[in-house]
Design an enzyme around this catalytic site. Structure first.
Site, PDB file in Angstrom:
ATOM      1  N   GLU A  53      17.559 -15.717  83.844  1.00 27.08           N
ATOM      2  CA  GLU A  53      16.334 -14.934  84.029  1.00 27.08           C
ATOM      3  C   GLU A  53      15.101 -15.832  84.165  1.00 27.08           C
ATOM      4  O   GLU A  53      14.204 -15.560  84.962  1.00 27.08           O
ATOM      5  CB  GLU A  53      16.130 -13.989  82.844  1.00 27.08           C
ATOM      6  N   ASP A  54      15.064 -16.921  83.384  1.00 25.09           N
ATOM      7  CA  ASP A  54      13.836 -17.710  83.286  1.00 25.09           C
ATOM      8  C   ASP A  54      13.827 -18.993  84.109  1.00 25.09           C
ATOM      9  O   ASP A  54      12.794 -19.638  84.228  1.00 25.09           O
ATOM     10  CB  ASP A  54      13.576 -18.086  81.816  1.00 25.09           C
TER      11      ASP A  54
END
Length: 761
Positions: free
Chosen positions: A96-97
């Site tokens: 996600e990051d």
């Protein structure tokens, strides 16, 4: 002997104050304590990749971001989970990051770890509004849909939710670094969803801390008051419980029972819950401490109970045998409340070591390692703990209404509900929710019993169907083959969410045939109105695609949904037409379609619009706005001749127009607004995307601009990245392009707004 769990009132783990290298050493030490293999290659690789991926990121506290996945993995190691889960815990934020992908994780660590990381990543979007009373219908839908995804992820691999619980626990431990409104929202979400799930899975090790941390942020005054009052006579209470623990330990040892005795302070939420349920103040709650006896066998549990009851006087009605009648999460223990030496009540819990392990780790015990003779790991099955999850999945299959699913789920996860135990005429134990009625009992035996129920007897006497079942009641359900089935009034009487779902299922099944026939009629009438040959579009190959697309079991289920109003007949027919046209492209050439229209400049009005559209070369053909780019008066527009559905109007800058094939572009025709530039009373939908730096009050500022300009908002959705970039998708109604431009200009002036884009398909 005394476990001092709250000796200074602080719940936060000291792990947050250690450097990443020290945390990593602690993680490896924990894993090597319980794992049979010395090979930590996978965990080491996961740590190195995660550390590199997050190297430029900081948490709200200012600490390196890698501390978070490390602490999550330490929580998982405390649950003694396998190395794949520990590795996934370290990597759970990288997809996600950072730029790492699921495929890259699969290549480095295998499909098991990749699926776990992917499952947790998909759950990151679960957001619940802080105030449930103010939720919009759209927020309810989103919340329910996210929860459906969570339970499906749990069904695929329960370790996904274990990682999510560990992630939530560490976030709660560090919640003090968040702004107050976010603290409240996250704490409410934790108390409503995550803590009950931990409880349902039997993981008291996590549930207890989540409960207390939620209370700390949701009711800070109550939490502070509890902490202060519990601490007032702390030394006196501890000495008192320590003496009881030593006396009990000596007594069971003298009886030849091997075991250990611990005293502990009850956690704050447990005390608050008792005050809430019983309507008492803290001064009226005496058993703030409990003594736990852990022995080797079930026989020793009951033997120890006999010794305890000889030493201290038991309080009538305060004995619970969860060994003979386990809780729904398979928790087992003997609970008894006694009068102590100074006249104050205290609680004793008696269980075996296996029961204690199950109570602490719950479903996580499924992945504990054991060595087999050939050195391979053995995984023990604990299917009973997944009965609840299977029930949730049944609800998902049976319910198309997200709000109904949400209400049932919230009721089932109710933190303040207690269990009641009763018996069938043959002595079988039934564990029901407190407040259950004979209706709940009947459906817990079997749906057929509930559907044929005409009355009930409790302890040999006839009772009304709204009788509230008490502990120890013997229930007999009276049935009749002539019964016409349950009454809708039963839905208001039944307590169990499962019971209500089964009653609704019965009504749905009874109405299905009627709905199927109504659905057939609606589709046939729609086709007749539009001049569509029904037999052409209802071929088996088209129907099967529609059934699969909407997630139904068969075509009858689709028809029933149309008949019930859950699906629109026009939408189904249009999808079938698209599939039919895709197979019959050669039946009609582009030239034939355009040549079929009479040359005319007569204006074509759309849905009664005051500002008609003039389409060159088209007369008496249906004209409609394209939903992909939503043209408004003043936009430069173009028409596209579709097969069978008239002309669709697009903006010239629509992505779908720009990306058309040469064949499709030959179907474009000139179109213009009849009263271009004149603002009428008709409203048109416009979609824009706002990019901004996230800050408190941003959403309110955007809403205020729209409201002050008398703009009717249709939807407003916001998402924020870890880097603090907010993206808002909003849909609203305007009279013209000029009005739209004015609104966009005013939104651009809002502080923190970076850019605004209009939807182009």
């Amino acid at each position: 002997m005394l476990e001092q769990r709250f000796d200074d009132g602080k719940i936060e783990s000291i792990e947050e104050f250690q450097p990443p290298e020290r945390l990593y050493e602690g993680l490896i030490a924990r894993v090597q304590k319980y794992h049979p293999s010395d090979d930590i290659t996978m965990i080491e690789k996961a740590y190195n990749i995660a550390r590199e991926a997050h190297k430029d990121q900081l948490r709200k506290s200012g600490e390196p971001y890698i501390i978070h996945p490390l602490c999550v993995s330490i929580i998982l190691a405390d649950l003694e989970l396998d190395k794949e889960t520990i590795a996934a815990g370290l990597l759970h934020d990288v997809v996600e990051d950072t730029i790492l992908t699921k495929d890259e994780i699969d290549e480095e660590f295998g499909s098991d770890v990749a699926l776990l990381v992917d499952g947790v990543t998909k759950l990151q979007s679960l957001q619940l509004p802080a105030d449930y009373k103010d939720k919009t219908a759209e927020q309810l839908e989103m919340q329910a849909e996210n929860l459906r995804k969570m339970f499906l992820a749990m069904a695929k691999d329960i370790r996904v939710i274990l990682i999510k619980l560990a992630d939530r626990l560490h976030n709660m431990r560090t919640l003090t670094h968040m702004p107050p409104e976010k603290q409240h929202r996250i704490a409410q979400e934790t108390l409503d969803i995550y803590s009950p799930i931990a409880g349902r899975l039997g993981i008291s090790k996590i549930k207890v801390e989540l409960d207390d941390l939620s209370l700390k942020y949701l009711k800070p005054e109550i939490y502070k008051d509890l902490k202060e009052k519990v601490s007032e006579k702390k030394e006196e209470r501890e000495a008192y419980v320590e003496k009881i623990a030593k006396d009990v330990e000596a007594a069971i040892a003298e009886a030849g029972i091997k075991g250990e005795v611990n005293g502990r302070v009850k956690h704050f939420f447990s005390i608050y819950k008792k005050m809430h349920n019983q309507g008492k103040t803290l001064d009226q709650i005496y058993d703030l401490f409990a003594v736990r006896i852990i022995v080797e066998s079930v026989k020793d549990c009951y033997a120890a109970l006999g010794i305890i009851h000889e030493m201290y006087k038991p309080i009538p009605g305060r004995f619970k045998d969860y060994i003979a009648m386990p809780k729904v999460n398979m928790y087992q223990s003997l609970h008894t409340t006694l009068i102590g030496p100074n006249g104050a009540p205290f609680e004793i819990q008696i269980r075996t070591y296996d029961m204690h392990r199950a109570a602490e780790y719950g479903i996580a015990a499924h992945w504990k390692y054991k060595e087999a003779s050939d050195g391979k790991k053995i995984e023990t099955q604990e299917e009973e703990k997944l009965v609840w999850l299977r029930q949730i999945l049944e609800w998902q299959r049976d319910m198309s209404d997200n709000r109904e699913f949400m209400n049932l789920l919230k009721s089932d996860l109710n933190l303040f509900s207690e269990d009641v135990y009763c018996f069938t005429p043959h002595g079988e134990v039934k564990n029901l929710q407190n407040g259950s009625t004979p209706i709940d009992f009947a459906y817990s035996v079997h749906s057929a019993i509930g559907n044929k129920m005409i009355g009930a007897k409790v302890n040999g006497k006839l009772v009304p169907i709204d009788y509230v079942i008490q502990n120890g009641d013997r229930i007999e359900i009276l049935t009749s083959q002539n019964s016409k089935g349950p009454s809708r009034d039963w839905l208001a009487i039944a307590k169990s969410t499962s019971t209500k779902n089964k009653i609704n299922q019965w009504f749905r099944s009874q109405q299905k045939e009627e709905n199927v026939n109504h659905g057939k009629e609606l589709i046939a009438d729609y086709c007749k109105t539009k001049g569509i040959e029904l037999s052409d579009i209802t071929k088996a190959e088209y129907i099967n695609i529609i059934v699969h697309k909407y997630g139904f079991h068969d075509w009858d289920a689709v028809l029933a949904a149309v008949g019930l109003g859950a699906l629109k007949e026009g939408g189904i027919v249009n999808k079938l037409c698209e599939l039919y046209e895709k197979d019959h492209k050669k039946d009609l050439t582009d030239e034939e379609v355009i040549a079929a229209a009479n040359i005319s400049n007569a204006p074509a009005r759309i849905n009664g619009s005051g500002n008609a559209i003039i389409v060159k070369g088209v007369h008496d053909v249906a004209v409609r706005f394209s939903r992909c780019c939503n043209p408004v008066p003043g936009d430069d527009i173009v028409g596209f001749v579709t097969r069978g559905r008239g002309v669709s109007i697009h903006r010239r800058d629509c992505v779908n127009v720009a990306e058309m094939t040469m064949e499709d572009k030959s179907r474009l025709i000139e179109a213009r607004w009849e009263n271009d530039g004149i603002i009428g009373s008709e409203k048109y939908t416009a979609d824009i995307k706002i990019f901004a730096n996230d800050r408190r009050g941003l959403l309110a500022d955007v809403s205020r601009v729209l409201t002050e300009n008398n703009i009717s908002i249709l939807s407003l959705n916001t998402r924020t990245s870890k880097q603090g970039l907010a993206t808002m998708d909003t849909s609203f109604q305007v009279s013209s392009r000029e009005e739209l431009v004015t609104v966009i200009d005013k939104i651009r002036q809002i502080d923190s707004v970076i850019d605004i884009e209009r939807s182009t398909g």
